[in-house]
Design a protein around this motif. Structure first.
Motif, mmCIF file in Angstrom:
data_model
loop_
_atom_site.group_PDB
_atom_site.id
_atom_site.type_symbol
_atom_site.label_atom_id
_atom_site.label_comp_id
_atom_site.label_asym_id
_atom_site.label_seq_id
_atom_site.Cartn_x
_atom_site.Cartn_y
_atom_site.Cartn_z
ATOM 1 N N ARG A 1 48.976 -1.313 26.683
ATOM 2 C CA ARG A 1 50.009 -0.361 27.082
ATOM 3 C C ARG A 1 50.444 0.516 25.912
ATOM 4 N NH1 ARG A 1 55.051 -2.837 30.165
ATOM 5 N NH2 ARG A 1 53.326 -3.212 31.633
ATOM 6 N N ASP A 2 50.637 -0.077 24.724
ATOM 7 C CA ASP A 2 51.100 0.702 23.573
ATOM 8 C C ASP A 2 50.052 1.734 23.154
ATOM 9 O OD1 ASP A 2 52.954 1.425 21.673
ATOM 10 O OD2 ASP A 2 52.342 -0.087 20.222
ATOM 11 N N THR A 3 48.775 1.336 23.210
ATOM 12 C CA THR A 3 47.708 2.269 22.829
ATOM 13 C C THR A 3 47.598 3.406 23.836
ATOM 14 O OG1 THR A 3 46.466 0.520 21.700
ATOM 15 C CG2 THR A 3 45.240 2.468 22.374
ATOM 16 N N VAL A 4 47.652 3.097 25.125
ATOM 17 C CA VAL A 4 47.576 4.147 26.147
ATOM 18 C C VAL A 4 48.761 5.092 26.033
ATOM 19 C CG1 VAL A 4 47.669 4.584 28.629
ATOM 20 C CG2 VAL A 4 46.187 2.784 27.743
ATOM 21 N N ARG A 5 49.937 4.530 25.818
ATOM 22 C CA ARG A 5 51.125 5.377 25.675
ATOM 23 C C ARG A 5 50.988 6.312 24.471
ATOM 24 N NH1 ARG A 5 56.619 2.207 24.958
ATOM 25 N NH2 ARG A 5 55.460 1.513 23.105
ATOM 26 N N THR A 6 50.403 5.818 23.380
ATOM 27 C CA THR A 6 50.233 6.644 22.194
ATOM 28 C C THR A 6 49.151 7.702 22.414
ATOM 29 O OG1 THR A 6 50.864 4.722 20.862
ATOM 30 C CG2 THR A 6 49.874 6.573 19.699
ATOM 31 N N LEU A 7 48.071 7.351 23.098
ATOM 32 C CA LEU A 7 47.051 8.344 23.445
ATOM 33 C C LEU A 7 47.619 9.452 24.318
ATOM 34 C CD1 LEU A 7 44.033 5.995 24.248
ATOM 35 C CD2 LEU A 7 43.971 7.851 22.584
ATOM 36 N N ASN A 8 48.633 9.131 25.122
ATOM 37 C CA ASN A 8 49.195 10.099 26.059
ATOM 38 C C ASN A 8 50.310 10.963 25.470
ATOM 39 O OD1 ASN A 8 47.502 9.452 28.174
ATOM 40 N ND2 ASN A 8 48.908 7.966 29.089
ATOM 41 N N VAL A 9 50.651 10.766 24.206
ATOM 42 C CA VAL A 9 51.652 11.648 23.596
ATOM 43 C C VAL A 9 51.114 13.082 23.633
ATOM 44 C CG1 VAL A 9 52.831 12.270 21.452
ATOM 45 C CG2 VAL A 9 52.622 9.860 22.114
ATOM 46 N N PRO A 10 51.839 14.028 24.234
ATOM 47 C CA PRO A 10 51.317 15.400 24.368
ATOM 48 C C PRO A 10 51.068 16.047 23.011
ATOM 49 C CG PRO A 10 53.191 15.047 25.828
ATOM 50 C CD PRO A 10 53.128 13.856 24.915
ATOM 51 N N ILE A 11 50.106 16.940 22.978
ATOM 52 C CA ILE A 11 49.776 17.613 21.725
ATOM 53 C C ILE A 11 50.949 18.455 21.235
ATOM 54 C CG2 ILE A 11 48.766 19.674 22.794
ATOM 55 C CD1 ILE A 11 46.576 19.517 20.584
ATOM 56 N N ASP A 12 51.779 18.967 22.141
ATOM 57 C CA ASP A 12 52.955 19.725 21.710
ATOM 58 C C ASP A 12 53.944 18.835 20.962
ATOM 59 O OD1 ASP A 12 52.335 22.327 22.510
ATOM 60 O OD2 ASP A 12 53.012 21.982 24.556
ATOM 61 N N ASP A 13 54.033 17.561 21.353
ATOM 62 C CA ASP A 13 54.896 16.639 20.621
ATOM 63 C C ASP A 13 54.356 16.398 19.214
ATOM 64 O OD1 ASP A 13 56.325 16.530 22.937
ATOM 65 O OD2 ASP A 13 56.072 14.374 23.278
ATOM 66 N N ARG A 14 53.034 16.291 19.097
ATOM 67 C CA ARG A 14 52.446 16.117 17.760
ATOM 68 C C ARG A 14 52.694 17.364 16.900
ATOM 69 N NH1 ARG A 14 52.565 10.864 17.688
ATOM 70 N NH2 ARG A 14 50.935 9.805 18.906
ATOM 71 N N ILE A 15 52.623 18.519 17.511
ATOM 72 C CA ILE A 15 52.905 19.751 16.779
ATOM 73 C C ILE A 15 54.345 19.744 16.279
ATOM 74 C CG2 ILE A 15 53.236 22.254 17.086
ATOM 75 C CD1 ILE A 15 50.728 22.222 18.853
ATOM 76 N N ARG A 16 55.267 19.301 17.124
ATOM 77 C CA ARG A 16 56.663 19.236 16.696
ATOM 78 C C ARG A 16 56.847 18.238 15.557
ATOM 79 N NH1 ARG A 16 57.747 20.681 22.170
ATOM 80 N NH2 ARG A 16 57.346 18.564 22.933
ATOM 81 N N GLN A 17 56.104 17.142 15.579
ATOM 82 C CA GLN A 17 56.182 16.189 14.470
ATOM 83 C C GLN A 17 55.739 16.837 13.159
ATOM 84 O OE1 GLN A 17 54.301 12.638 16.934
ATOM 85 N NE2 GLN A 17 55.088 11.861 15.001
ATOM 86 N N VAL A 18 54.661 17.602 13.214
ATOM 87 C CA VAL A 18 54.178 18.282 12.013
ATOM 88 C C VAL A 18 55.203 19.293 11.521
ATOM 89 C CG1 VAL A 18 52.387 19.801 11.084
ATOM 90 C CG2 VAL A 18 51.758 17.908 12.600
ATOM 91 N N VAL A 19 55.768 20.081 12.439
ATOM 92 C CA VAL A 19 56.761 21.095 12.065
ATOM 93 C C VAL A 19 57.982 20.428 11.428
ATOM 94 C CG1 VAL A 19 58.397 22.777 13.012
ATOM 95 C CG2 VAL A 19 56.016 22.799 13.750
ATOM 96 N N ALA A 20 58.449 19.328 12.024
ATOM 97 C CA ALA A 20 59.619 18.633 11.480
ATOM 98 C C ALA A 20 59.321 18.048 10.103
ATOM 99 C CB ALA A 20 60.059 17.525 12.438
ATOM 100 N N THR A 21 58.137 17.484 9.916
ATOM 101 C CA THR A 21 57.792 16.904 8.615
ATOM 102 C C THR A 21 57.644 17.989 7.557
ATOM 103 O OG1 THR A 21 56.681 15.047 9.722
ATOM 104 C CG2 THR A 21 56.176 15.407 7.394
ATOM 105 N N MET A 22 57.074 19.135 7.908
ATOM 106 C CA MET A 22 56.988 20.244 6.953
ATOM 107 C C MET A 22 58.379 20.697 6.528
ATOM 108 S SD MET A 22 53.862 22.492 8.595
ATOM 109 C CE MET A 22 53.902 23.760 7.317
ATOM 110 N N GLU A 23 59.300 20.752 7.479
ATOM 111 C CA GLU A 23 60.674 21.128 7.129
ATOM 112 C C GLU A 23 61.277 20.120 6.158
ATOM 113 O OE1 GLU A 23 64.620 22.960 7.355
ATOM 114 O OE2 GLU A 23 62.540 23.627 7.424
#
Length: 558
Positions: A278-300
């Motif tokens: 379940r944890d792996t499937v849930r992580t695979l299903n994180v939308p790419i837009d959420d990953r983009i937001r993670q990158v933007v937040a970390t760059m900030e």
């Protein structure tokens, strides 16, 4: 005048006098004008900027004052040659996870098609200062940065941005110099590339396939979701399409998919067992837009802190990765897992330094813990502290008397009136373990050993009251104490409480990076344990420095 305002004015004045485009106004009789005779900087121009926006940034007003109110972006009738390049760089603010609309009222081509104006000149100069400040120091002001604290004062970002702007404008090619402005930390450049790649993949594929929920799948088992799993792993980069070849609909969860899932699990900080759970499937299903937001937040966040020191020792704790890394002269020399604060007792994010270690420490229970946790337990059992190697003192002074817990009516004691001091004696069961690694801050956050070793085996380790529990106190002691480490170990063995001053202060930084690119070039993502990334992105949109926005009809007005 505050020091940071003086630095701003000095920096912008230097930029104004060194500016290679846009001439200064003719020499005036002002007594503070100290320009040499027959210099190109004093050549005539079309007149002075009227400062149509009196509410402009004070640093910008100082900038124009140093230029004798001469315009920057036009020479009276047309845009200066460098204007197009500078506008083009600001229009690419999205490469840094920023919004170009925060700096430019319209796209560069539309702005350059209209006649220049003094009002627009001032607005663009202010935009340039804000752009440099946001890229180098962060868009969110220090007071609004989620969970960030500054134990030694907020950074002088205004002065820093002014000096960087001076360097940009004094460069023979200011547009190229502006394009090169970004934090010096190599992690930032790698995230910038990752941001571009994620956006490219989103635009090309629409994102990653969604895998339906289902039972856990182990090697050799069948599952109708495997084709979606295989497609997702290829898009994530954990399964080579060339290896898969023409196998479009896998029927069995075979070794090829298992190894790809393990690579994915390792990159996302979840248990590496190869099981499609379940944890792996849930992580695979994180939308790419959420990953983009993670990158933007970390760059900030990377813009908020200076880069790690290139010389000496340095410790960084990444809260969502539950990991400590010790660097020596810029290279990783030590790594270990850690336990950080719960969501209710978050580990704050800050930069500090370690100057001593306490061997066999006692633990003075913070008043908040005493009120919220110890008091209810003492009401149920007044002997609770006696069975836990803990003393109770009548107050917080050093000479406060020790009291008998059975002599206090704990039921009559309200939490707000509780003023007793609770101290856990040194020993193997002490909450701080055998060593406390002291930090020089006033909010009682430090690193320490712990008797609760089993927590380090869990994939998600947010269990503390805010301090950082380290997996291997002896390795960390050897790293920070250096030549005095062996003597510290000998004194530790005596069981006595003592403080050892370190040969040199060791900088320590608590960071919150949910996205980064590893040394192998592979993206890494972690769960947003405190749910901070959406707040950072939202504050970047709404809470940054706001420009004096021009209406479209004002562009070109004289």
């Amino acid at each position: 005048m505050p020091r940071h305002i003086r630095l701003i004015r000095l920096g912008l004045a230097a930029a104004a006098l060194a500016l290679p485009f846009g001439p200064l106004a003719a020499e005036t009789s002002r007594p503070d004008a100290v320009l040499p005779v027959e210099t190109p900087l004093t050549s005539p121009n079309a007149g002075a900027v009227t400062l149509a926006l009196p509410q402009a940034d004070p640093a910008v007003r100082s900038f124009y004052q140093a230029r004798l109110d001469s315009p920057v972006w036009h020479d009276g009738g047309q845009w200066v040659p460098a204007a197009a390049g500078m506008l083009a760089v600001m229009a690419q603010a999205g490469d840094h996870g920023l919004d170009p609309a925060h700096y430019l009222p319209q796209p560069p081509a539309e702005m350059l098609a209209a006649p220049p104006s003094d009002a627009l000149d001032v607005t663009l100069t202010e935009a340039l200062l804000h752009y440099v400040r946001d890229v180098t120091s962060g868009r969110i002001p220090p007071k609004d940065r989620p969970d960030h604290r500054y134990p030694h004062g907020e950074p002088p970002e205004e002065a820093t941005a002014a000096l960087r702007l001076a360097q940009v404008l004094a460069d023979p090619d200011p547009a190229a110099a502006l394009a090169a402005v970004q934090p010096a930390d190599p992690a930032y450049a790698r995230l910038k590339d990752l941001l571009a790649e994620l956006r490219r993949q989103r635009d090309a594929t629409g994102g990653w396939p969604v895998i339906p929920d289902g039972p856990s799948v182990r090697e050799g088992e069948r599952d109708p979701r495997l084709s979606s799993v295989q497609a997702s792993l290829m898009l994530h980069g954990d399964l080579d399409a060339a290896v898969v070849q023409d196998r479009l609909r896998p029927e069995v969860y075979d070794r090829l998919l298992v190894e790809a899932v393990k690579r994915f699990q390792a990159r996302h900080g979840i248990t590496v067992d190869g099981i499609l759970g379940r944890d792996t499937v849930r992580t695979l299903n994180v939308p790419i837009d959420d990953r983009i937001r993670q990158v933007v937040a970390t760059m900030e966040r990377l813009r908020w802190d200076p880069p790690p020191p290139a010389a000496g020792k340095f410790i960084e704790v990444n809260v969502p990765d539950y990991r400590l890394v010790g660097y020596d002269s810029g290279s990783p020399a030590l790594t270990m897992t850690v336990v950080v604060g719960t969501d209710e007792n978050r580990t704050p994010l800050f930069t500090d330094y370690m100057d001593n270690v306490v061997l066999n420490p006692t633990w003075t229970v913070p008043l908040s813990i005493a009120r919220n946790e110890l008091l209810p337990k003492l009401r149920r059992d007044p002997g609770y502290t006696q069975g836990r190697n803990m003393d109770i003192f009548a107050g917080w002074s050093h000479d406060a008397a020790r009291i008998d817990p059975w002599a206090v009516d704990w039921h009559a004691m309200s939490a707000s009136r509780l003023s007793y001091r609770f101290v856990e004696r040194a020993g193997p069961g002490n909450a701080l373990g055998l060593v406390r690694f002291s930090l020089n801050n006033d909010f009682a956050i430090y690193l320490h050993d712990t008797p609760s070793k089993s927590l380090f085996n869990r994939p998600h380790r947010a269990f503390s009251h805010g301090c950082v529990r380290v997996e291997d106190y002896d390795a960390l002691l050897g790293f920070v104490a250096g030549p005095v480490a062996e003597r510290a170990r000998q004194q530790l063995a005596t069981g006595r409480t003592m403080t050892i001053r370190l040969p040199q202060n060791v900088p320590v930084r608590m960071v919150y990076h949910t996205a980064w690119v590893g040394e192998d070039g592979r993206p890494q993502f972690r769960r947003d344990v405190y749910d901070l990334d959406p707040e950072v992105v939202q504050r970047m949109r709404e809470g940054g420095r706001k420009l004096i926005a021009l209406k479209p009809q004002e562009i070109g007005a004289r």
